[in-house]
Each structure stands twice: as structure tokens, then as C-alpha cells.
Design a protein around this motif. Structure first.
Motif, mmCIF file in Angstrom:
data_model
loop_
_atom_site.group_PDB
_atom_site.id
_atom_site.type_symbol
_atom_site.label_atom_id
_atom_site.label_comp_id
_atom_site.label_asym_id
_atom_site.label_seq_id
_atom_site.Cartn_x
_atom_site.Cartn_y
_atom_site.Cartn_z
ATOM 1 N N GLU A 69 0.013 -31.626 5.866
ATOM 2 C CA GLU A 69 1.448 -31.727 6.105
ATOM 3 C C GLU A 69 1.860 -30.875 7.304
ATOM 4 N N GLU A 70 2.654 -31.459 8.174
ATOM 5 C CA GLU A 70 3.260 -30.750 9.300
ATOM 6 C C GLU A 70 4.761 -30.999 9.232
ATOM 7 N N SER A 71 5.533 -29.931 9.038
ATOM 8 C CA SER A 71 6.966 -30.069 8.841
ATOM 9 C C SER A 71 7.733 -29.170 9.790
ATOM 10 N N TYR B 64 11.682 -27.485 10.195
ATOM 11 C CA TYR B 64 12.953 -27.191 9.552
ATOM 12 C C TYR B 64 13.937 -26.610 10.569
ATOM 13 N N ASP C 152 15.001 -31.397 7.813
ATOM 14 C CA ASP C 152 13.547 -31.320 7.696
ATOM 15 C C ASP C 152 12.937 -32.629 8.181
ATOM 16 N N SER D 42 9.148 -34.222 8.462
ATOM 17 C CA SER D 42 7.781 -33.984 8.013
ATOM 18 C C SER D 42 6.869 -35.158 8.361
#
Length: 236
Positions: A137-139, A141, A214, A216
Motif C-alpha cells: 500500500e502507498e497512500s 494524506y 486520502d 491510496s
């Protein structure tokens, strides 16, 4: 978190704790109004939220019933509440690779509705369910909305943190799905081979006022990812 969302969470928690099954009947609307000391409209919104999530179904004149899929290990694909609320008794853990403040590139900025000079938190992690790799996962914010993250927070549930500690209310999400093949780097994170198949999902999560907070990009381990989509009404 709004009152109706809180009540929806409590009803869902009750269903899980009591291990209610498909077709089990819940208290009628009037009983819920008295139990939670709220108006009819608040309970109605909570039930509508649970119905959209596939937790209950309602039959006019008959009542409110539990709706559950019966295949263990399957996760609801369309959830705005993150993995942790979606796994039941399964254990979710994370290997945190990066938590840092940075300037977004043009793609990230566009998806978050911000400028390239604004700050975002970048989070990269590999997530495991019951010890098996689930996804990479690459998120990103928006720092103006989520002003602080660290490794301890990121190792657990970011959505729990932003809702409980920051008072951020998550509204809805837009998801983009693509079946593809893994790059060398992605394969390394997932313990697979380059060019193995994968499901990629890009998701933009919004607040209730419609503002994105966000963005993602998730790449799933093809052998460990099982999803359910619970539809309301027939497809046309």
C-alpha cells in the motif's frame, strides 16, 4: 463521527459480538430509537448505512434482518472504513516502510484536489492478514486535514486514528480497479515473481463534505486476496 455513524458501528459490533447469522432478526425501529435515545431519522440513516454496507436488509412490514456472507476469509471490497473494520476475527498487521512529509507529484495533487506546493504525508506499508501477505500500500494524506502521523499510528489503523483522535468524519470513496502484472519492486514486497498477476486498486477517500483527504494505491497478493461484493437490488 456523526451520531448515525456511531450507532451504525454499535449495531454492527453487536451483530459481530452476538455472532448473529443470516436472517436473524434485529429489534424494530422503535426499540432502537428508545435504546439509543435518538430520533427516527437518525436510526433510519444508521440502518441505511448498514444496508449499503451489506450488514442488514429490511423488509417492509416484517422487520430488520442480519445479512452476512458465509464464506470465511472474504473481505467486503467496497468499504470506506479501512481493512481493520472489515476482517472480523482475522488479525491484521503492518510492516511500515515509510512515513514522511513531502510535496505531492502532479498525479497525487490532482487526485487530492490540492496544489503541488501543499504538504502530504506519504505512507508505504505491507499489510498481512493472519501472517500472510495481503497487499502493498502507498497512500497520501492531506497534511492540512491529517496534521500528524507516525510509525506507531501507521502500524495500526490510520482510519481509526483520524476518526477517533482527530474527529475526521469519512464520507465516501471512489475506486478504480485494474487487473495487471507485478513490477519487480512490487513483487519483492509481496514475495511473488515479477509479472505475476495482481489486482490494483486506486482509491480516493473523501470527507462527508466531499473534500478528498486520502489517495491510496494498493497492489494485492493474488493468492491471498478474496473479496465479496454485496449488491442491493438487481443489476440492469
Amino acid at each position: 463521527m456523526l451520531k448515525y455513524q456511531q450507532i451504525a458501528n454499535e449495531i454492527e459490533q453487536y451483530i459481530n459480538e452476538q455472532q448473529l447469522k443470516q436472517g436473524d432478526k434485529l429489534p424494530v425501529l422503535e426499540q432502537m430509537m428508545n435504546q439509543y435515545a435518538v430520533s427516527k431519522s437518525t436510526i433510519t440513516k444508521a440502518l441505511e448505512l448498514l444496508e449499503r454496507k451489506g450488514v442488514i436488509f429490511q423488509l417492509r412490514g416484517s422487520g430488520i434482518f442480519v445479512r452476512r456472507h458465509n464464506r470465511p476469509g472474504y473481505m467486503s471490497l467496497f468499504s470506506t472504513q479501512g481493512f481493520k473494520s472489515n476482517l472480523g476475527d482475522r488479525v491484521l498487521t503492518s510492516d511500515v516502510i515509510d512515513v514522511s512529509v513531502m510535496k505531492p507529484d502532479a498525479l497525487v495533487a490532482e487526485n487530492l484536489g490540492i496544489g503541488v506546493s501543499d504538504d502530504v504525508y506519504r505512507v508505504e506499508r505491507v499489510r498481512y492478514v493472519d501472517g500472510e501477505v495481503l497487499c502493498h500500500e502507498e497512500s497520501y494524506y492531506v497534511k492540512a486535514i491529517v496534521p500528524y502521523l507516525n510509525r506507531e499510528i501507521v502500524a495500526d489503523s490510520i482510519f481509526d486514528y483520524v476518526q477517533s483522535a482527530l474527529g475526521v468524519t469519512i464520507g465516501f470513496s471512489d475506486m478504480y480497479l485494474q487487473v495487471d502484472r507485478l513490477t519487480e519492486g512490487e513483487a519483492g514486497h509481496l514475495g511473488l515473481q515479477e509479472n505475476d498477476p495482481t489486482l490494483r486498486i486506486e482509491t480516493i477517500f473523501h470527507l462527508t463534505n466531499g473534500k478528498p483527504f486520502d489517495y491510496s494505491r494498493i497492489t494485492y497478493h493474488y493468492a491471498h486476496s478474496q473479496f465479496v461484493i454485496q449488491a442491493n437490488g438487481p443489476y440492469m
